[in-house]
Design a protein around this motif. Structure first.
Motif, PDB file in Angstrom:
ATOM      1  N   HIS A  44       0.822  -1.217   0.000  1.00 29.75           N
ATOM      2  CA  HIS A  44       0.000   0.000   0.000  1.00 29.75           C
ATOM      3  C   HIS A  44       0.856   1.268   0.000  1.00 29.75           C
ATOM      4  O   HIS A  44       0.333   2.373  -0.139  1.00 29.75           O
ATOM      5  CB  HIS A  44      -0.922   0.016   1.225  1.00 29.75           C
ATOM      6  CG  HIS A  44      -0.193  -0.082   2.523  1.00 29.75           C
ATOM      7  ND1 HIS A  44       0.358  -1.259   2.968  1.00 29.75           N
ATOM      8  CD2 HIS A  44       0.111   0.856   3.465  1.00 29.75           C
ATOM      9  CE1 HIS A  44       0.949  -1.049   4.137  1.00 29.75           C
ATOM     10  NE2 HIS A  44       0.829   0.226   4.452  1.00 29.75           N
ATOM     11  N   VAL A  45       2.178   1.101   0.160  1.00 30.93           N
ATOM     12  CA  VAL A  45       3.107   2.242   0.139  1.00 30.93           C
ATOM     13  C   VAL A  45       3.760   2.299  -1.248  1.00 30.93           C
ATOM     14  O   VAL A  45       4.215   1.272  -1.745  1.00 30.93           O
ATOM     15  CB  VAL A  45       4.203   2.081   1.218  1.00 30.93           C
ATOM     16  CG1 VAL A  45       5.131   3.293   1.223  1.00 30.93           C
ATOM     17  CG2 VAL A  45       3.582   1.865   2.592  1.00 30.93           C
ATOM     18  N   PRO A  46       3.798   3.469  -1.908  1.00 32.75           N
ATOM     19  CA  PRO A  46       4.413   3.573  -3.243  1.00 32.75           C
ATOM     20  C   PRO A  46       5.832   3.008  -3.260  1.00 32.75           C
ATOM     21  O   PRO A  46       6.601   3.194  -2.305  1.00 32.75           O
ATOM     22  CB  PRO A  46       4.420   5.082  -3.511  1.00 32.75           C
ATOM     23  CG  PRO A  46       3.295   5.616  -2.693  1.00 32.75           C
ATOM     24  CD  PRO A  46       3.261   4.763  -1.455  1.00 32.75           C
ATOM     25  N   ALA A  47       6.172   2.323  -4.343  1.00 35.25           N
ATOM     26  CA  ALA A  47       7.471   1.657  -4.459  1.00 35.25           C
ATOM     27  C   ALA A  47       8.636   2.631  -4.281  1.00 35.25           C
ATOM     28  O   ALA A  47       9.658   2.292  -3.665  1.00 35.25           O
ATOM     29  CB  ALA A  47       7.577   0.952  -5.806  1.00 35.25           C
TER      30      ALA A  47
ATOM     31  N   GLN B 224       4.893  -5.664  -5.513  1.00 38.57           N
ATOM     32  CA  GLN B 224       3.694  -4.890  -5.210  1.00 38.57           C
ATOM     33  C   GLN B 224       2.628  -4.990  -6.299  1.00 38.57           C
ATOM     34  O   GLN B 224       1.436  -4.882  -6.028  1.00 38.57           O
ATOM     35  CB  GLN B 224       4.064  -3.419  -4.987  1.00 38.57           C
ATOM     36  CG  GLN B 224       4.823  -3.144  -3.708  1.00 38.57           C
ATOM     37  CD  GLN B 224       5.001  -1.662  -3.452  1.00 38.57           C
ATOM     38  OE1 GLN B 224       4.876  -0.836  -4.353  1.00 38.57           O
ATOM     39  NE2 GLN B 224       5.293  -1.310  -2.216  1.00 38.57           N
ATOM     40  N   HIS B 225       3.065  -5.209  -7.542  1.00 37.61           N
ATOM     41  CA  HIS B 225       2.128  -5.230  -8.666  1.00 37.61           C
ATOM     42  C   HIS B 225       1.864  -6.650  -9.188  1.00 37.61           C
ATOM     43  O   HIS B 225       1.428  -6.833 -10.324  1.00 37.61           O
ATOM     44  CB  HIS B 225       2.640  -4.333  -9.798  1.00 37.61           C
ATOM     45  CG  HIS B 225       2.587  -2.876  -9.461  1.00 37.61           C
ATOM     46  ND1 HIS B 225       3.535  -2.262  -8.675  1.00 37.61           N
ATOM     47  CD2 HIS B 225       1.678  -1.901  -9.771  1.00 37.61           C
ATOM     48  CE1 HIS B 225       3.231  -0.985  -8.530  1.00 37.61           C
ATOM     49  NE2 HIS B 225       2.109  -0.738  -9.184  1.00 37.61           N
ATOM     50  N   GLY B 226       2.125  -7.648  -8.359  1.00 31.98           N
ATOM     51  CA  GLY B 226       1.785  -9.022  -8.709  1.00 31.98           C
ATOM     52  C   GLY B 226       2.633  -9.646  -9.793  1.00 31.98           C
ATOM     53  O   GLY B 226       2.131 -10.423 -10.616  1.00 31.98           O
ATOM     54  N   HIS B 227       3.940  -9.318  -9.797  1.00 28.76           N
ATOM     55  CA  HIS B 227       4.846  -9.883 -10.805  1.00 28.76           C
ATOM     56  C   HIS B 227       5.989 -10.659 -10.140  1.00 28.76           C
ATOM     57  O   HIS B 227       7.140 -10.553 -10.570  1.00 28.76           O
ATOM     58  CB  HIS B 227       5.416  -8.776 -11.693  1.00 28.76           C
ATOM     59  CG  HIS B 227       4.387  -8.016 -12.461  1.00 28.76           C
ATOM     60  ND1 HIS B 227       3.511  -8.624 -13.348  1.00 28.76           N
ATOM     61  CD2 HIS B 227       4.072  -6.693 -12.461  1.00 28.76           C
ATOM     62  CE1 HIS B 227       2.714  -7.710 -13.870  1.00 28.76           C
ATOM     63  NE2 HIS B 227       3.023  -6.530 -13.343  1.00 28.76           N
TER      64      HIS B 227
ATOM     65  N   VAL C 290       3.295 -18.621  -7.589  1.00 25.67           N
ATOM     66  CA  VAL C 290       2.272 -19.547  -8.090  1.00 25.67           C
ATOM     67  C   VAL C 290       1.296 -19.959  -6.999  1.00 25.67           C
ATOM     68  O   VAL C 290       0.072 -19.902  -7.183  1.00 25.67           O
ATOM     69  CB  VAL C 290       2.929 -20.798  -8.714  1.00 25.67           C
ATOM     70  CG1 VAL C 290       1.860 -21.822  -9.119  1.00 25.67           C
ATOM     71  CG2 VAL C 290       3.768 -20.416  -9.933  1.00 25.67           C
ATOM     72  N   PHE C 291       1.830 -20.368  -5.839  1.00 25.03           N
ATOM     73  CA  PHE C 291       0.979 -20.995  -4.828  1.00 25.03           C
ATOM     74  C   PHE C 291       0.486 -20.061  -3.723  1.00 25.03           C
ATOM     75  O   PHE C 291      -0.588 -20.274  -3.171  1.00 25.03           O
ATOM     76  CB  PHE C 291       1.722 -22.182  -4.193  1.00 25.03           C
ATOM     77  CG  PHE C 291       2.040 -23.273  -5.177  1.00 25.03           C
ATOM     78  CD1 PHE C 291       1.035 -24.075  -5.700  1.00 25.03           C
ATOM     79  CD2 PHE C 291       3.339 -23.481  -5.602  1.00 25.03           C
ATOM     80  CE1 PHE C 291       1.319 -25.075  -6.613  1.00 25.03           C
ATOM     81  CE2 PHE C 291       3.646 -24.474  -6.520  1.00 25.03           C
ATOM     82  CZ  PHE C 291       2.633 -25.274  -7.031  1.00 25.03           C
ATOM     83  N   LEU C 292       1.255 -19.023  -3.390  1.00 24.85           N
ATOM     84  CA  LEU C 292       0.827 -18.121  -2.327  1.00 24.85           C
ATOM     85  C   LEU C 292       0.056 -16.921  -2.884  1.00 24.85           C
ATOM     86  O   LEU C 292      -0.987 -16.540  -2.335  1.00 24.85           O
ATOM     87  CB  LEU C 292       2.031 -17.635  -1.517  1.00 24.85           C
ATOM     88  CG  LEU C 292       1.725 -16.726  -0.314  1.00 24.85           C
ATOM     89  CD1 LEU C 292       0.835 -17.455   0.697  1.00 24.85           C
ATOM     90  CD2 LEU C 292       3.009 -16.246   0.362  1.00 24.85           C
ATOM     91  N   TYR C 293       0.560 -16.355  -3.990  1.00 25.84           N
ATOM     92  CA  TYR C 293      -0.058 -15.149  -4.534  1.00 25.84           C
ATOM     93  C   TYR C 293      -0.932 -15.419  -5.765  1.00 25.84           C
ATOM     94  O   TYR C 293      -1.483 -14.484  -6.349  1.00 25.84           O
ATOM     95  CB  TYR C 293       1.018 -14.103  -4.849  1.00 25.84           C
ATOM     96  CG  TYR C 293       1.802 -13.707  -3.612  1.00 25.84           C
ATOM     97  CD1 TYR C 293       1.144 -13.240  -2.473  1.00 25.84           C
ATOM     98  CD2 TYR C 293       3.187 -13.835  -3.563  1.00 25.84           C
ATOM     99  CE1 TYR C 293       1.855 -12.887  -1.334  1.00 25.84           C
ATOM    100  CE2 TYR C 293       3.902 -13.485  -2.413  1.00 25.84           C
ATOM    101  CZ  TYR C 293       3.226 -13.021  -1.303  1.00 25.84           C
ATOM    102  OH  TYR C 293       3.924 -12.684  -0.173  1.00 25.84           O
ATOM    103  N   ASN C 294      -1.030 -16.692  -6.148  1.00 29.48           N
ATOM    104  CA  ASN C 294      -1.932 -17.122  -7.231  1.00 29.48           C
ATOM    105  C   ASN C 294      -1.766 -16.310  -8.516  1.00 29.48           C
ATOM    106  O   ASN C 294      -2.750 -15.920  -9.158  1.00 29.48           O
ATOM    107  CB  ASN C 294      -3.397 -17.039  -6.762  1.00 29.48           C
ATOM    108  CG  ASN C 294      -3.671 -17.924  -5.556  1.00 29.48           C
ATOM    109  OD1 ASN C 294      -3.307 -19.090  -5.552  1.00 29.48           O
ATOM    110  ND2 ASN C 294      -4.305 -17.363  -4.542  1.00 29.48           N
ATOM    111  N   GLU C 295      -0.530 -16.059  -8.881  1.00 33.94           N
ATOM    112  CA  GLU C 295      -0.277 -15.346 -10.126  1.00 33.94           C
ATOM    113  C   GLU C 295      -0.551 -16.258 -11.320  1.00 33.94           C
ATOM    114  O   GLU C 295      -0.428 -17.479 -11.225  1.00 33.94           O
ATOM    115  CB  GLU C 295       1.170 -14.825 -10.166  1.00 33.94           C
ATOM    116  CG  GLU C 295       1.434 -13.725  -9.155  1.00 33.94           C
ATOM    117  CD  GLU C 295       2.833 -13.124  -9.291  1.00 33.94           C
ATOM    118  OE1 GLU C 295       3.488 -13.361 -10.330  1.00 33.94           O
ATOM    119  OE2 GLU C 295       3.261 -12.418  -8.364  1.00 33.94           O
TER     120      GLU C 295
END
Length: 306
Positions: free
Chosen positions: A32-35, A99-102, A262-267
């Motif tokens: 939630h804090v800008p990179a 932070q952006h799901g990558h 893959v398993f925790l953040y379901n990307e």
């Protein structure tokens, strides 16, 4: 004694890569804090922690001697300044990717990193390379190209992470500073920029002086510690073990990141990703085999010339 030192080195180096591997979990707490703000705090608190560590260990005089040496060597001064900027970009990219799901792209980047290092060693340092290393680089290139063409996504985060860390390693190799002093000086170089950012760029209210020990505050202050500790552990462990073992252990971090993504953040993980990672993994197997085959030859040459 040698066996004991080898085991200690392997454990210490493994712990360093283990910590690097679980880093995404830490940065996720600050999504939630800008990179840019997270990076600025990371730089400032890394410097604070390193100065504290230098003072506690009684190495202030040695640090000042290193700074004085750099002042008298313009090439090294430019190199350490460049290293500071390059590693800051790398830190920002890593925080941004988490932070952006990558996280998967970050993982891929650190799998590609040793192959980028091969390329830099050949073209910049003019080091000789084996057929296996050339083949591994070609396979990795095919993997990245395949992902770009078939999935329609250019893995720019992966490549920039690999390139920045590869160039950082190259610069550090040429400057050859003690890990403790190196990180202290590097953060000192970019700390003024980080402080100016924190002073003049509007904050999201993530860091507050009242209460000082709010959860976000502790996480931002702790960023300095989690940055420095793995690096210092790696420096202490890597010098006790063979380079081939370091090469093997370095894949602990991106593998952990891969599973987290893959398993925790379901990307999203498609067949195209699987083929790309398979090509990269195959390339790394070839790379590791080439290292292990080359190591005995080098030892044999040393014995012959002794």
């Amino acid at each position: 004694m040698e066996d004991k030192s080898l085991k200690q080195g392997a454990v210490i180096t493994f712990v360093a890569y283990l910590l690097w591997g679980i880093f995404p979990i830490y940065w996720k707490f600050l999504e939630h804090v800008p990179a840019g703000e997270v990076l600025a705090h990371r730089i400032v608190w890394s410097l604070v922690f390193m100065v504290f560590l230098v003072l506690v260990t009684g190495n202030w005089r040695h640090l000042m001697e290193t700074v004085h040496e750099l002042k008298n060597d313009k090439k090294k001064t430019i190199a350490i300044g460049t290293a500071s900027i390059v590693i800051s970009i790398n830190w920002f990219l890593f925080i941004f990717s988490v932070q952006h799901g990558h996280v998967l792209q970050a993982s891929l980047g650190y799998y590609i990193n040793p192959l980028i290092s091969i390329l830099l060693a050949v073209f910049v340092l003019k080091e000789k390379t084996t057929k296996g290393q050339v083949l591994s680089f070609i396979l990795a290139g095919i993997g990245v190209l395949y992902l770009t063409l078939s999935y329609g996504v250019f893995p720019w985060i992966s490549l920039l992470l690999a390139l920045t860390f590869g160039f950082y390693g190259l610069i550090k190799k040429t400057v050859n500073l003690h890990a403790m002093y190196g990180l202290t000086i590097e953060t000192l170089v970019v700390a003024p920029i980080a402080l100016l950012y924190l002073i003049f760029i509007p904050s999201e209210g993530s860091f507050t002086f009242s209460p000082l020990f709010a959860p976000d505050n502790l996480l931002l202050i702790g960023a300095g510690i989690v940055t420095a500790v793995p690096l210092l552990l790696f420096a202490a462990g890597a010098k006790r073990i063979p380079l081939a073992m370091v090469g093997f252990l370095q894949y602990v971090a991106p593998t952990i990141m891969f599973f987290l993504g893959v398993f925790l953040y379901n990307e999203t993980f498609t067949v195209h990703h699987m083929i790309t990672f398979a090509l990269i993994w195959f390339a790394l197997v070839i790379y590791m085999v080439s290292i292990y085959r080359d190591t005995p030859r080098k030892k044999g040459k040393k014995k012959a010339t002794a």
